[in-house]
Design a protein around this motif. Structure first.
Motif, PDB file in Angstrom:
ATOM      1  N   ALA A  78      37.506  41.590 -41.568  1.00 36.65           N
ATOM      2  CA  ALA A  78      37.926  40.573 -40.602  1.00 36.65           C
ATOM      3  C   ALA A  78      37.033  40.571 -39.366  1.00 36.65           C
ATOM      4  CB  ALA A  78      39.396  40.809 -40.214  1.00 36.65           C
ATOM      5  N   THR A  79      36.680  41.749 -38.919  1.00 37.51           N
ATOM      6  CA  THR A  79      35.807  41.848 -37.738  1.00 37.51           C
ATOM      7  C   THR A  79      34.437  41.238 -38.029  1.00 37.51           C
ATOM      8  OG1 THR A  79      36.932  43.865 -37.085  1.00 37.51           O
ATOM      9  CG2 THR A  79      34.804  43.442 -36.078  1.00 37.51           C
ATOM     10  N   LEU A  80      33.892  41.521 -39.213  1.00 37.73           N
ATOM     11  CA  LEU A  80      32.599  40.942 -39.568  1.00 37.73           C
ATOM     12  C   LEU A  80      32.670  39.430 -39.650  1.00 37.73           C
ATOM     13  CD1 LEU A  80      31.386  43.470 -42.315  1.00 37.73           C
ATOM     14  CD2 LEU A  80      30.508  43.205 -39.994  1.00 37.73           C
ATOM     15  N   THR A  81      33.794  38.884 -40.200  1.00 35.34           N
ATOM     16  CA  THR A  81      33.948  37.427 -40.264  1.00 35.34           C
ATOM     17  C   THR A  81      33.994  36.832 -38.864  1.00 35.34           C
ATOM     18  OG1 THR A  81      35.183  37.697 -42.323  1.00 35.34           O
ATOM     19  CG2 THR A  81      35.395  35.593 -41.178  1.00 35.34           C
ATOM     20  N   SER A  82      34.730  37.493 -37.951  1.00 33.90           N
ATOM     21  CA  SER A  82      34.785  37.005 -36.564  1.00 33.90           C
ATOM     22  C   SER A  82      33.413  37.043 -35.903  1.00 33.90           C
ATOM     23  CB  SER A  82      35.791  37.850 -35.774  1.00 33.90           C
ATOM     24  OG  SER A  82      35.824  37.444 -34.418  1.00 33.90           O
ATOM     25  N   VAL A  83      32.690  38.124 -36.199  1.00 35.88           N
ATOM     26  CA  VAL A  83      31.344  38.234 -35.619  1.00 35.88           C
ATOM     27  C   VAL A  83      30.445  37.123 -36.142  1.00 35.88           C
ATOM     28  CG1 VAL A  83      29.289  39.676 -35.575  1.00 35.88           C
ATOM     29  CG2 VAL A  83      31.508  40.694 -35.165  1.00 35.88           C
ATOM     30  N   ARG A  84      30.552  36.797 -37.444  1.00 33.14           N
ATOM     31  CA  ARG A  84      29.738  35.715 -37.988  1.00 33.14           C
ATOM     32  C   ARG A  84      30.084  34.390 -37.307  1.00 33.14           C
ATOM     33  NH1 ARG A  84      31.238  38.149 -43.048  1.00 33.14           N
ATOM     34  NH2 ARG A  84      29.530  39.451 -43.875  1.00 33.14           N
ATOM     35  N   GLY A  85      31.430  34.110 -37.123  1.00 31.15           N
ATOM     36  CA  GLY A  85      31.823  32.879 -36.449  1.00 31.15           C
ATOM     37  C   GLY A  85      31.288  32.818 -35.028  1.00 31.15           C
ATOM     38  N   THR A  86      31.381  33.935 -34.330  1.00 26.20           N
ATOM     39  CA  THR A  86      30.845  33.974 -32.954  1.00 26.20           C
ATOM     40  C   THR A  86      29.345  33.742 -32.959  1.00 26.20           C
ATOM     41  OG1 THR A  86      32.577  35.548 -32.370  1.00 26.20           O
ATOM     42  CG2 THR A  86      30.715  35.366 -30.868  1.00 26.20           C
ATOM     43  N   ASP A 119      27.644  31.966 -35.147  1.00 26.97           N
ATOM     44  CA  ASP A 119      27.375  30.538 -35.392  1.00 26.97           C
ATOM     45  C   ASP A 119      27.582  29.723 -34.120  1.00 26.97           C
ATOM     46  OD1 ASP A 119      26.809  31.164 -37.998  1.00 26.97           O
ATOM     47  OD2 ASP A 119      28.857  30.752 -38.724  1.00 26.97           O
ATOM     48  N   GLU A 120      28.694  30.017 -33.397  1.00 27.14           N
ATOM     49  CA  GLU A 120      28.941  29.298 -32.149  1.00 27.14           C
ATOM     50  C   GLU A 120      27.828  29.566 -31.135  1.00 27.14           C
ATOM     51  OE1 GLU A 120      32.749  30.476 -30.835  1.00 27.14           O
ATOM     52  OE2 GLU A 120      33.859  29.490 -32.460  1.00 27.14           O
ATOM     53  N   ALA A 121      27.356  30.804 -31.105  1.00 25.17           N
ATOM     54  CA  ALA A 121      26.260  31.125 -30.181  1.00 25.17           C
ATOM     55  C   ALA A 121      25.003  30.358 -30.543  1.00 25.17           C
ATOM     56  CB  ALA A 121      25.991  32.629 -30.194  1.00 25.17           C
ATOM     57  N   LYS A 122      24.734  30.215 -31.862  1.00 25.67           N
ATOM     58  CA  LYS A 122      23.561  29.436 -32.280  1.00 25.67           C
ATOM     59  C   LYS A 122      23.692  27.987 -31.844  1.00 25.67           C
ATOM     60  CE  LYS A 122      22.403  32.282 -36.303  1.00 25.67           C
ATOM     61  NZ  LYS A 122      22.307  32.327 -37.776  1.00 25.67           N
ATOM     62  N   LYS A 123      24.926  27.391 -32.006  1.00 23.90           N
ATOM     63  CA  LYS A 123      25.127  26.016 -31.574  1.00 23.90           C
ATOM     64  C   LYS A 123      24.921  25.883 -30.066  1.00 23.90           C
ATOM     65  CE  LYS A 123      28.446  24.933 -35.264  1.00 23.90           C
ATOM     66  NZ  LYS A 123      29.853  24.538 -35.567  1.00 23.90           N
ATOM     67  N   ALA A 124      25.483  26.844 -29.303  1.00 22.49           N
ATOM     68  CA  ALA A 124      25.310  26.792 -27.843  1.00 22.49           C
ATOM     69  C   ALA A 124      23.844  26.898 -27.463  1.00 22.49           C
ATOM     70  CB  ALA A 124      26.115  27.926 -27.190  1.00 22.49           C
ATOM     71  N   ILE A 125      23.091  27.754 -28.149  1.00 19.68           N
ATOM     72  CA  ILE A 125      21.658  27.884 -27.854  1.00 19.68           C
ATOM     73  C   ILE A 125      20.920  26.598 -28.170  1.00 19.68           C
ATOM     74  CG2 ILE A 125      19.569  29.095 -28.581  1.00 19.68           C
ATOM     75  CD1 ILE A 125      21.293  31.597 -28.952  1.00 19.68           C
ATOM     76  N   ALA A 126      21.326  25.930 -29.300  1.00 19.05           N
ATOM     77  CA  ALA A 126      20.681  24.654 -29.636  1.00 19.05           C
ATOM     78  C   ALA A 126      20.967  23.600 -28.577  1.00 19.05           C
ATOM     79  CB  ALA A 126      21.176  24.190 -31.007  1.00 19.05           C
ATOM     80  N   GLU A 127      22.230  23.526 -28.068  1.00 19.75           N
ATOM     81  CA  GLU A 127      22.558  22.562 -27.014  1.00 19.75           C
ATOM     82  C   GLU A 127      21.780  22.881 -25.739  1.00 19.75           C
ATOM     83  OE1 GLU A 127      26.723  22.748 -26.580  1.00 19.75           O
ATOM     84  OE2 GLU A 127      27.192  21.768 -28.503  1.00 19.75           O
ATOM     85  N   ILE A 128      21.662  24.155 -25.432  1.00 16.49           N
ATOM     86  CA  ILE A 128      20.894  24.528 -24.230  1.00 16.49           C
ATOM     87  C   ILE A 128      19.437  24.104 -24.381  1.00 16.49           C
ATOM     88  CG2 ILE A 128      20.031  26.497 -22.918  1.00 16.49           C
ATOM     89  CD1 ILE A 128      22.704  27.884 -23.493  1.00 16.49           C
ATOM     90  N   GLY A 129      18.898  24.255 -25.614  1.00 18.47           N
ATOM     91  CA  GLY A 129      17.522  23.828 -25.851  1.00 18.47           C
ATOM     92  C   GLY A 129      17.362  22.328 -25.681  1.00 18.47           C
ATOM     93  N   ASP A 130      18.334  21.537 -26.194  1.00 18.19           N
ATOM     94  CA  ASP A 130      18.258  20.079 -26.024  1.00 18.19           C
ATOM     95  C   ASP A 130      18.321  19.717 -24.546  1.00 18.19           C
ATOM     96  OD1 ASP A 130      18.105  19.841 -28.736  1.00 18.19           O
ATOM     97  OD2 ASP A 130      20.275  19.545 -29.018  1.00 18.19           O
ATOM     98  N   THR A 131      19.222  20.367 -23.823  1.00 17.65           N
ATOM     99  CA  THR A 131      19.336  20.080 -22.381  1.00 17.65           C
ATOM    100  C   THR A 131      18.044  20.423 -21.656  1.00 17.65           C
ATOM    101  OG1 THR A 131      21.694  20.588 -22.497  1.00 17.65           O
ATOM    102  CG2 THR A 131      20.693  20.574 -20.326  1.00 17.65           C
ATOM    103  N   ALA A 132      17.425  21.536 -22.024  1.00 17.80           N
ATOM    104  CA  ALA A 132      16.163  21.915 -21.380  1.00 17.80           C
ATOM    105  C   ALA A 132      15.069  20.915 -21.687  1.00 17.80           C
ATOM    106  CB  ALA A 132      15.753  23.320 -21.848  1.00 17.80           C
ATOM    107  N   ARG A 133      15.033  20.392 -22.924  1.00 21.88           N
ATOM    108  CA  ARG A 133      14.019  19.383 -23.250  1.00 21.88           C
ATOM    109  C   ARG A 133      14.234  18.100 -22.458  1.00 21.88           C
ATOM    110  NH1 ARG A 133      14.624  21.706 -28.410  1.00 21.88           N
ATOM    111  NH2 ARG A 133      16.278  20.211 -28.956  1.00 21.88           N
ATOM    112  N   ARG A 134      15.526  17.677 -22.302  1.00 19.61           N
ATOM    113  CA  ARG A 134      15.796  16.471 -21.518  1.00 19.61           C
ATOM    114  C   ARG A 134      15.404  16.671 -20.056  1.00 19.61           C
ATOM    115  NH1 ARG A 134      20.522  16.414 -24.769  1.00 19.61           N
ATOM    116  NH2 ARG A 134      21.723  17.363 -23.091  1.00 19.61           N
ATOM    117  N   LEU A 135      15.694  17.867 -19.509  1.00 17.64           N
ATOM    118  CA  LEU A 135      15.338  18.120 -18.109  1.00 17.64           C
ATOM    119  C   LEU A 135      13.829  18.137 -17.913  1.00 17.64           C
ATOM    120  CD1 LEU A 135      17.901  20.928 -17.195  1.00 17.64           C
ATOM    121  CD2 LEU A 135      17.930  18.559 -16.405  1.00 17.64           C
TER     122      LEU A 135
END
Length: 325
Positions: free
Chosen positions: A216-224, A226-242
């Motif tokens: 269960a802990t490993l599954t939670s870590v994987r979900g976290t 994935d969310e971190a990867k999405k957040a990093i991708a959004e941050i990258g898009d925001t940086a490109r727009r800026l």
């Protein structure tokens, strides 16, 4: 008469046979080749070397030692006179060493060179060319043996110092300490094993439940993750727009540049004027302060004027403060 005739015939036969054997020996030992004379002058010992000893060039017999004596040109040196086959490649680079024949102790002269191109030595019977004699194996062993004996003596002295009674006691104490440390480590390992078994043994830990919780802990870590990867991708898009052209960063840079120009203009034109006005104002305030102080000291000056200036030190009519008039 017959006995005398037989004795005479036997004597003649023995004489003829002796002459025949001498002639055969002379023929077998004749020197059919041409030989050149060379000399060796050295301070090395030539123990075991005798006249008629062989001279070899890299193991091939090329001559013999003719005579052994003392060098009259260099007192203390031994002079060897060699007869060497003219076909032997004796050059200026050739050197000699003493070799030994098995266990007999007899020596022979071994000729060799370093292999470098060199001109041949020109034979001269009146003044034979000389070949240098280098130390042989026995001489090298003797020199090395003395050094080795000195080193062995030094090692033995140091070994005696290391194995002295005080050092032996220290070594025994160190061994005892090592044994005690090993026993302590063994006891510590046993204690740690007991503690781990008590804390993590089958009777204290439910292994299947622990594995499920880990999944269960490993599954939670994987979900976290994935969310971190999405957040990093959004941050990258925001940086490109800026950072895009004519974007917020470019406009901010232009505003900062305009502000810098305005600050330069202010520093170049307005600030010096403000400084001059400030200096004039300070000057006027000082003058006004002096006028107010003068009125406070002499109010009648507003009506009668300031009057003549008081004489200073060194001037006529000057009276020090506190002096009687």
């Amino acid at each position: 008469m017959e006995n005398k005739a037989h004795a005479l015939a036997a004597g003649v036969f023995v004489a003829l046979l002796s002459l025949l054997l001498l002639g055969l020996a002379s023929w077998l030992t004749r020197d059919t080749g041409k030989r050149d004379i060379y000399e060796i002058s050295t301070r090395e010992t030539v123990t075991g070397l005798q006249p008629q000893a062989p001279v070899r060039y890299r193991g091939v017999d090329v001559g013999k030692v003719e005579t052994i004596g003392f060098d009259t040109k260099t007192p203390g040196n031994v002079l060897l006179r060699l007869e060497v086959d003219s076909a032997a490649p004796i050059t200026a680079d050739t050197f000699a060493t003493l070799g030994f024949q098995g266990v007999t102790g007899l020596s022979f002269v071994q000729l060799d060179d370093s292999g470098k191109p060199s001109p041949r030595l020109v034979p001269n019977k009146d003044d034979p060319p000389r070949i240098p004699l280098r130390p042989g194996l026995l001489a090298k062993l003797q020199d090395k043996g003395e050094k080795i004996l000195d080193q062995v003596e030094q090692v033995s002295v140091k070994l005696n110092q290391v194995l002295s009674d005080p050092n032996q006691k220290r070594l025994a104490a160190a061994l005892d300490n090592v044994g005690e440390a090993a026993a302590s480590v063994s006891k510590l390992s046993t204690t740690m094993a007991a503690i781990l078994n008590a804390q993590l043994g089958p009777e204290r830990v439910n292994i299947p439940a622990f594995v499920k919780n880990a999944d269960a802990t490993l599954t939670s870590v994987r979900g976290t993750s994935d969310e971190a990867k999405k957040a990093i991708a959004e941050i990258g898009d925001t940086a490109r727009r800026l950072n895009a052209k004519d974007g917020p960063v470019d406009r901010l840079a232009e505003g900062a540049e305009g502000l810098a120009h305005a600050a330069d203009s202010f520093n170049a034109a307005t600030l010096p004027r403000i400084n001059r006005v400030t200096e004039d104002t300070s000057r006027a305030v000082r003058q006004l302060g002096r006028a107010v102080n003068g009125i406070n000291d002499n109010p009648q000056s507003l009506i009668f004027g300031a009057g003549p200036a008081q004489p200073g030190p060194g001037e006529a009519g000057f009276t020090p403060p506190g002096a009687s008039r």
